[in-house]
Design an enzyme around this catalytic site. Structure first.
Site, short mmCIF file in Angstrom:
data_model
loop_
_atom_site.label_atom_id
_atom_site.label_comp_id
_atom_site.label_asym_id
_atom_site.label_seq_id
_atom_site.Cartn_x
_atom_site.Cartn_y
_atom_site.Cartn_z
N VAL A 74 46.11 -13.56 22.81
CA VAL A 74 46.28 -12.39 23.67
C VAL A 74 47.70 -11.85 23.56
O VAL A 74 47.91 -10.62 23.50
CB VAL A 74 45.95 -12.75 25.13
CG1 VAL A 74 46.33 -11.61 26.07
CG2 VAL A 74 44.47 -13.06 25.28
N HIS B 25 41.78 -9.51 34.23
CA HIS B 25 41.66 -10.66 35.12
C HIS B 25 40.77 -10.31 36.32
O HIS B 25 39.91 -11.12 36.72
CB HIS B 25 43.05 -11.10 35.60
CG HIS B 25 43.75 -12.02 34.66
ND1 HIS B 25 44.38 -11.58 33.52
CD2 HIS B 25 43.93 -13.37 34.68
CE1 HIS B 25 44.91 -12.60 32.89
NE2 HIS B 25 44.65 -13.71 33.57
#
Length: 504
Positions: free
Chosen positions: A390, A424
């Site tokens: 990421v 998230h």
């Protein structure tokens, strides 16, 4: 002259009065040692003093591990005495199959299979852009629409279809679609770089328009390669020095085929390249070890969830709902230990065992999935080291392009945190069907926490910066879990059922 000598004597006397052991002269030590009183003292600092130079605290590390082991065993015994043995593999089968929620449908499997559709659409658009059937701007608009629909698909289907989705199935769908979004973003951007480079290098020689048919879908055109300035037998120079034979490299638009894009989709990376580093063989012993780690580790994770996490989360509901600070804090600290243990096991299983397993099967040679995040002295270093796929994607496809467009580094970093905060929240709120912003605010809160950790690192030393990082990991995650569980019960079952869902 006498005044200078007197000042010099005063200065020397003051130097000798300093208490630091290393400032006592060697000559004085020799004189003391020659005395008949058999001196046993010498200039030494206490071991706990920084100036002593002592750094062997292995015994304290062993003591700390034993103390943690004793505390963990006590909590385990307390859990067994209070709740009994709650581990039941049959319930794992019910949860995985959806029977636990009273459904025989499997819409999550359908959505997972459907995820290949946006991938093929992306490839078709890129093929059209490569052969100039589709102009640049309409092609980019089509890509954006495809990516937006990719993200919205799980949100719409999971919320419209009220039955059929298990929590595990919905979470898996959202995770896969999030990964696909990042991978296709990289795929589109890298091919755009190659397309722009080809246009600049061969402005006079343009590609002949071709029809998008199955006959030329999976193969490259020699006419296109010649038009892009590469001879059929010529060599390709990489970085201006190393010469690699052309046959060993894939050149744009040779890469635009189903085999290439699906290899990239399955590869343990988020950053697309035309030529990935490849290993020469599969190490069977290494592969078997990773497979056993994944299988055994998943059983350990589900056992910890069933035996430890679920009762602790349920028992935290009533104190948290009543805003009983003392009891809620006690529940938070009690949940922190099993949650952190589960998080560490999950990290090892995902970033070491599973990604290495996939990399070994696909001959993918770049295994830099994580760095030494546990030594991070500030939050910035932690986010740069704990999830390398990421981080590499964020730097390559978001941070650097924004900086090159003229935005400041702070604006680029904030944008990276914003995208991370969105996903998230996406991975939590969509499966739970509880659209709150706790995960989003927790990620955006990393920005001020970053300033705090760097302040502690500069003012108090790297050790205190590392303590801030660990404290945020140990306490932040269980707090977020408690808030989401409270909101989940309130949203789906009502306040009158708090008492029923508040006990294990």
């Amino acid at each position: 002259m006498s005044t200078y000598a007197e000042e010099n004597r005063v200065r020397l006397r003051r130097c000798k009065s300093v208490t630091r052991a290393e400032e006592i002269t060697t000559q004085e030590a020799r004189v003391r040692k020659s005395q008949p009183d058999k001196p046993c003292h010498k200039p030494r600092d206490s071991l706990f003093s920084w100036s002593s130079g002592f750094d062997n605290f292995t015994g304290f590390i062993n003591w700390g591990f034993l103390l943690l082991l004793c505390g963990g065993i006590r909590l385990l015994l307390e859990n067994l005495i209070k709740y009994g043995v709650r581990v039941d593999p049959r319930e794992w089968i019910f949860v995985l199959s959806g029977q636990y929620e009273g459904t025989t449908e499997h819409p999550s499997i359908i959505l997972i299979l459907y995820s290949s559709v946006p991938v093929v659409i992306c490839l078709l658009i890129e093929k059209g852009l490569a052969v100039e059937i589709i102009p640049h701007k309409p092609g980019m608009i089509a890509h954006i629409i495809n990516l937006v629909l990719l993200v919205l698909m799980p949100m719409v289907v999971i919320n419209v279809k009220t039955t059929g989705f298990t929590l595990l199935g919905a979470t898996t769908v959202c995770f896969i679609y999030s990964i696909l979004f990042l991978k296709l973003w990289s795929y589109i951007q890298v091919n755009m770089w190659c397309r722009n480079k080809r246009k600049k290098s061969s402005s006079k020689s343009r590609l002949r328009r071709q029809s998008l048919s199955l006959s030329n879908f999976g193969k490259a055109s020699d006419d296109q390669l010649n038009a892009s300035g590469h001879g059929s037998d010529s060599d390709v120079k990489q970085n201006g020095d190393a010469v690699v034979p052309r046959q060993s490299l894939v050149l744009y638009p040779d890469n635009l085929n189903l085999k290439d894009i699906f290899y990239y989709i399955l590869a343990p990376t988020l950053c697309y390249e035309l030529n990935f580093p490849r290993s020469t063989r599969i190490r069977k012993r290494f592969l078997i070890k990773r497979m056993l780690e994944v299988i055994i580790g998943c059983q350990v994770l589900m056992s910890l969830f069933q035996q430890w996490i679920i009762p602790s989360v349920k028992n935290s509901l009533i104190p948290f709902s009543n805003m009983d600070v003392a009891k809620a804090t006690e529940r938070l600290l009690k949940l922190a230990i099993p949650n952190h243990l589960v998080w560490l096991i999950f990290f090892y299983l995902l970033f070491h065992s599973f990604l290495n397993l996939v990399g070994e099967l696909l001959y993918f040679a770049d295994r830099h999935f994580y760095s030494d995040w546990w030594n991070a002295n500030n939050i910035d270093t932690f986010w740069r080291t704990w999830n390398m796929p990421v981080h590499r994607w964020a730097v390559r496809h978001l941070y650097i392009p924004l900086v090159e467009m003229g935005y400041g580094r702070m604006a680029a970093s904030s944008t990276v945190f914003f995208i991370s905060a969105f996903f998230h929240e996406y991975l939590v709120s969509v499966p739970l069907k509880t659209f709150k912003t706790w995960a989003f605010m927790g990620m955006m809160g990393q920005i001020p926490l970053s300033f705090l950790s760097r302040f502690m690192e500069k003012q108090c030393g790297p050790r205190w910066g590392n303590i801030v990082v660990w404290a945020s990991l140990i306490l932040g995650q269980p707090l977020c879990i408690m808030m989401y569980y409270h909101d989940y019960v309130i949203t789906h079952f009502g306040e009158e059922l708090l008492e029923n869902y508040g006990h294990a």
